[in-house]
Design an enzyme around this catalytic site. Structure first.
Site, PDB file in Angstrom:
ATOM      1  N   ASN A  60     -24.287 -30.538  16.863  1.00  0.00           N
ATOM      2  CA  ASN A  60     -23.923 -31.873  16.235  1.00  0.00           C
ATOM      3  C   ASN A  60     -24.741 -32.310  15.297  1.00  0.00           C
ATOM      4  OD1 ASN A  60     -23.483 -34.703  15.812  1.00  0.00           O
ATOM      5  ND2 ASN A  60     -23.470 -35.249  17.998  1.00  0.00           N
ATOM      6  N   CYS A 116     -23.516 -37.285  13.674  1.00  0.00           N
ATOM      7  CA  CYS A 116     -23.764 -38.466  13.983  1.00  0.00           C
ATOM      8  C   CYS A 116     -24.550 -39.284  12.965  1.00  0.00           C
ATOM      9  CB  CYS A 116     -24.363 -38.947  15.321  1.00  0.00           C
ATOM     10  SG  CYS A 116     -23.142 -38.622  16.863  1.00  0.00           S
ATOM     11  N   ASN A 135     -16.861 -35.357  11.861  1.00  0.00           N
ATOM     12  CA  ASN A 135     -17.607 -36.505  12.572  1.00  0.00           C
ATOM     13  C   ASN A 135     -17.352 -37.754  12.212  1.00  0.00           C
ATOM     14  OD1 ASN A 135     -19.684 -37.863  14.164  1.00  0.00           O
ATOM     15  ND2 ASN A 135     -20.630 -35.905  14.589  1.00  0.00           N
ATOM     16  N   THR A 136     -17.896 -38.931  12.461  1.00  0.00           N
ATOM     17  CA  THR A 136     -17.330 -40.224  11.823  1.00  0.00           C
ATOM     18  C   THR A 136     -18.092 -40.548  10.606  1.00  0.00           C
ATOM     19  OG1 THR A 136     -19.430 -40.999  13.281  1.00  0.00           O
ATOM     20  CG2 THR A 136     -17.240 -41.118  14.389  1.00  0.00           C
ATOM     21  N   CYS A 147      20.065 -50.551   2.010  1.00  0.00           N
ATOM     22  CA  CYS A 147      19.028 -51.646   1.442  1.00  0.00           C
ATOM     23  C   CYS A 147      19.351 -53.138   2.140  1.00  0.00           C
ATOM     24  CB  CYS A 147      19.493 -52.032  -0.047  1.00  0.00           C
ATOM     25  SG  CYS A 147      18.645 -53.050  -0.795  1.00  0.00           S
ATOM     26  N   CYS A 175      12.094 -45.207 -14.645  1.00  0.00           N
ATOM     27  CA  CYS A 175      11.508 -44.621 -13.700  1.00  0.00           C
ATOM     28  C   CYS A 175      10.742 -43.500 -13.876  1.00  0.00           C
ATOM     29  CB  CYS A 175      12.476 -44.626 -12.478  1.00  0.00           C
ATOM     30  SG  CYS A 175      11.858 -43.742 -10.827  1.00  0.00           S
ATOM     31  N   CYS A 220       7.664 -47.178  -4.843  1.00  0.00           N
ATOM     32  CA  CYS A 220       8.847 -48.137  -4.088  1.00  0.00           C
ATOM     33  C   CYS A 220       9.344 -47.401  -2.787  1.00  0.00           C
ATOM     34  CB  CYS A 220      10.264 -48.364  -4.823  1.00  0.00           C
ATOM     35  SG  CYS A 220      10.564 -46.699  -5.474  1.00  0.00           S
ATOM     36  N   CYS A 260       9.039 -49.610   0.735  1.00  0.00           N
ATOM     37  CA  CYS A 260      10.255 -50.077   1.287  1.00  0.00           C
ATOM     38  C   CYS A 260      10.205 -49.930   2.738  1.00  0.00           C
ATOM     39  CB  CYS A 260      11.320 -49.110   0.965  1.00  0.00           C
ATOM     40  SG  CYS A 260      12.951 -49.549   1.641  1.00  0.00           S
TER      41      CYS A 260
END
Lengths: 437, 455
Positions: A136, A139, A204-205, A347, A382, A388, A392
């Site tokens: 580990n 952490c 890990n976090t 739509c 476009c 979009c 949507c």
């Protein structure tokens, strides 16, 4: 029926779904319940060195970000490694492995960054009969202030050094769990490989403050009015974990290094995506902490059904298949043209595509046509940015269409052009210099 | 002790618990969690169709997003700045024909965002906060030195008065009845405005300050239009419709009564058990008042209640939601029933007679007698009283106004049910009052003080 069984570093499990090292795998009773529920393996919550166990706060350890209807989107914690005595954990690991020899049982370990500490604990871990160890190095809170966890994981030299010790002190497969709290995940991964580690697991976090209590003016969760950063996990971190997994999978220095993927895996599809990016197993925590161990049934069933539909008979049949399609921006085809198209039958006229494009993009969607409320893409404006499509609320109502026939009214150039990327583009100073040399 | 099977017209047909339940809130408010979940369903549409369909133009997507993000008081300000009676409208608006019908979610899945209930959630929060703190969300502009007379303390008059007060004018509201509120106080089904809501909303509106309510003052009797014009800088008429349409032969019958009067009696009764109702009730009409009267008759303990309407169900002014409510309450709706008189026994009505033209309205008329010991007439109201056509112009029996709700009489504006072209909804009356107030304000700022009544 697809075969979900995996052999990861020689460790067999009936399916790729392992519970990550965390509170769900802190003790025998939980792990037995998990195995009964169908989990393929567990990484036992991180063991510390012998002596007085670590002390957790007796108060809130978790904070969360919620979506509509209080769906848990992201989650953080200020838990430390196990606060149970080492001997108790070792005894229970041995008992569980005897009861479930067919499941993967890996022990997570975190001890101070000196050789003796690792030399002392690894033989005792190995004696339990477990299948492997996970170091580990991840952490980000509590343990890191004592020179462990992410404090090690952020220094590739330390990773290499400890991995080398571990390979010397145990015959078990060694998995290095990486912290995402670094700039480039490839460096710690390469270090793990240099040190002889058999695999990496990630992520890990992530360092995080999920919210601030505006009444107490303190980070949440707070203990007695004061808070600290915690480790972020859950569905919200999956994109980061996917990216880091892909980086390791396609880095020439670590290509082929086995990966046990972690990070927001909540459904079978999440798991399939990580496996497509090269993961051999996936580790789950937040989903189990949110819904209980039963979620593994959906994961197993969903993955199996999808594999059957695709004709994949085993995990290896599709593992890593998406890796070759991950590339750098500079290799994307600059001559590829797509434009949005709105299916008028689907739509519902909410107009979100119009206002998003109008206010924040290219003014490429009408609000009215012939005086009536109607949303139509203007090809001449476009650029195919996909905004979009993503905003949507109706699935498949707006799609991007790849154009190959005719001329682009925006650029005046034919849609059909041969592949060309930034490395050869005339606007690229690097490309020009290269041509001149 | 009477029961639902007791013949004749009597009160006390139910237990006290039944009355309490039957006249409590028809649609309970959303809980906080329900409101948050429902609010998250809103797509925050561009140029939202729901806004277009609201007569008062409330910024619906904005207020719903404010609720979703934990700001119900901000949501209420958004609502009330467009419609000061947003609380009552949340309860009585036919949302299924207005904002909710226009909702893109109605289009997409037949299940609109429940805008009405969300509006109530926000406005209830504001009313509670305002009552608790004794404050009002809207301040007043510096005093203009001008005064405006508002005749009628119903939705149109109160909306006008409130807006005029916020703009700095001194407002006097005259109403013939003992209480302000108009139809909100006297004419709407009790279960739609439960808990004394009409009075609470009236107090809230008057809480802005600068409004003097003069109840028990009737125009044409206690004050005159000329007098008001002389005394004030402008006049707004929110007179409503005082007269009930007549039905041939009804006057001569005992227990054939105006539905609005019946509803008024019910609304004002401290004890619902004291309100008499028939065992068999026939309601003649097809609008919201008909449904309100019919459903409340059932809830007072009438055994059989029938709504008889002269045209087809699709022609009824009562919305589908209202009709469903009636049916759920056990009211029978019978279309193509053309009123044809009454039968009486012992000096009281015993049946209402109709010429019935078959299930599709195309058949030969057939005389039908619906047994009844109470007949409620909900066949519409008419303008009655002062001022009359000799003073200002009328269209179709109602006061003619322009887009700014200006009458043909200088210095006089009008709105609500008493004006031509309206839809006879609370929300439309509020919009009339608001528009008239803005027009009056613009007018007053362009006229030199001292020339009262000048146009």
């Amino acid at each position: 029926m697809a075969d979900l069984s995996t052999i990861f570093l020689g460790i067999r499990s009936p399916n790729p779904f392992w519970l990550a090292s965390a509170p769900p795998t802190d003790r025998k009773t939980n792990v037995l319940r998990a195995f009964r529920a169908g989990w393929g393996g567990v990484v036992w919550k991180t063991l510390g060195e012998e002596g007085p166990p670590v002390v957790n706060v007796s108060g809130p350890r978790y904070g969360a970000i919620h979506g509509p209807d209080r769906r848990l989107m992201g989650f953080n914690n200020i838990e430390l490694i196990t606060d149970r005595p080492l001997e108790v954990n070792l005894r229970e690991i041995a008992e569980v492995k005897k009861l479930y020899p067919d499941r993967a049982l890996v022990a997570s370990v975190m001890v101070p960054c000196d050789e003796d500490s690792w030399r002392a604990i690894l033989p005792r871990v190995e004696a339990t009969g477990c299948d492997g160890v996970e170091l580990n190095f991840g952490c980000p809170h509590g343990m890191s202030e004592r020179g462990m966890g992410s404090a090690v994981g952020q220094v590739p030299d330390y990773i290499e050094m400890v991995a080398r010790w571990c390979k010397a002190f145990t015959r078990l497969p060694v998995i290095v769990k990486l912290t995402p709290n670094i700039t480039d995940i490839r460096h710690p991964a390469r270090a793990a490989k240099r040190g002889g580690a058999d695999a990496v697991s990630l992520i890990n976090t992530i360092n995080s403050i999920v919210s601030v209590d505006l009444d107490r003016m303190a980070p949440a969760p707070h203990v007695g009015g004061r808070g600290t950063h915690g480790g972020y996990c859950g569905p919200a971190v999956k994109p980061i974990a996917l990216s880091m997994t892909s980086e390791i999978a396609r880095d020439p220095a670590t290509r082929g290094l086995p990966i046990s993927a972690i990070g927001g895996i909540t459904t079978w599809r999440d798991a399939a995506e990580f496996i497509a990016l090269g993961a051999g197993t996936v580790q789950v925590c937040t989903a189990a902490m949110t819904y209980g161990f039963k979620v593994v049934e959906e994961m197993v069933s969903g993955l199996s059904t999808w594999m059957d539909a695709k004709g994949y008979r085993s995990i290896e049949d599709f593992r890593g298949m998406a890796v070759p399609n991950v590339t750098d921006w500079q290799y994307l085809d600059l001559n590829y043209v797509a434009k949005a198209h709105i299916d008028q039958d689907l739509c519902i006229s909410c107009g979100r595509c119009h206002i998003a494009c109008e206010d924040t993009s290219h003014q490429a969607i009408t609000a009215t046509v012939d005086g009536r409320r109607k949303f139509v893409v203007k090809d001449e404006d476009c650029v195919g940015c996909n905004l979009c499509v993503e905003i949507c609320p109706v699935e498949n109502c707006i799609t991007l269409e790849h154009r190959t026939v005719g001329d682009d009214p925006r650029t005046g150039r034919p849609y059909a052009q041969p592949y060309a990327n930034w490395t050869t583009h005339p606007n690229n100073p690097g490309a020009v210099r290269e041509a001149a040399e | 002790m009477a029961s639902i099977t007791t013949d004749g017209v009597t009160g006390g047909r139910l237990t006290a618990e039944d009355y309490a339940r039957n006249f409590g809130d028809l649609s309970p408010p959303l809980t906080r969690h329900e409101a948050l979940v429902e609010a998250e369903r809103c797509y925050f549409c561009y140029d939202a169709p729901c806004v277009q369909s609201c007569p008062t133009g409330i910024d619906v997507p904005l207020f719903i997003r404010q609720i979703a993000k934990g700001n119900p008081l901000g949501a209420a300000e958004t609502i009330l700045s467009a419609n000061i009676m947003g609380g009552m409208c949340a309860r009585v608006c036919p949302t299924e024909q207005l904002c909710e019908e226009a909702c893109v979610r109605e289009h997409a899945e037949g299940k609109p965002v429940r805008i009405g209930l969300l509006q109530r959630h926000a406005t209830d929060a504001m009313m509670a906060a305002s009552a608790a703190s004794g404050t009002h969300p809207f301040g007043r502009a510096p005093a203009s030195g001008r005064s405006v007379a508002v005749v009628g303390a119903g939705p149109a008059g109160l909306a006008a008065a409130h807006r005029l007060a916020t703009l700095g004018h001194a407002v006097t509201v005259y109403d013939a009845r003992p209480k302000g509120g108009g139809l909100n106080e006297y004419g709407i089904a009790a279960y739609k405005a439960a808990g004394g809501f009409a009075q609470a909303e009236l107090d809230f509106i008057l809480g802005v300050g600068g409004i003097r309510l003069e109840p028990g003052v009737r125009l044409g009797a206690d004050v005159t239009l000329d007098g008001l014009r002389a005394e004030h800088d402008a006049v707004f008429l929110g007179l409503g419709l005082g007269g009930a349409n007549a039905l041939a032969g009804a006057d001569a019958q005992s227990n054939v009564v105006d539905a609005l009067g019946f509803i008024e009696g019910l609304r004002q009764a401290a004890d619902k058990a004291a309100v008499p109702v028939g065992r068999r009730v026939v309601v003649i009409g097809g609008g919201m008042t008909a449904v309100d009267a019919a459903v409340q008759s059932r809830r007072l303990g009438a055994e059989e209640v029938t709504i008889a309407y002269r045209r087809g169900v699709a022609d009824m002014k009562a919305s589908g939601w209202e009709r469903d409510l009636a049916k759920t309450e056990g009211v029978v709706i019978r279309p193509w029933m053309n009123p044809a008189g009454f039968e009486a026994r012992d000096g009281r009505v015993s049946a209402a007679l109709f010429d019935h033209r078959g299930p599709d309205g195309l058949g030969e008329p057939e005389r039908v007698a619906l047994p009844a010991d109470l007949v409620l007439l909900a066949i519409g109201q008419t303008y009655a009283g002062a001022p009359g056509p000799e003073v200002l112009a009328f269209d179709g029996g109602r006061i003619r106004v322009d887009a700014e709700r200006r009458t043909t009489l200088p210095g006089v504006w009008a709105g609500g049910d008493c004006v031509a072209g309206g839809s006879d909804l609370t929300v439309s009356a509020v919009e009339d009052g608001k528009r008239a107030a803005l027009a009056i304000d613009a007018h007053l700022r362009h006229v030199t003080p001292g020339l009262k009544g000048a146009a």
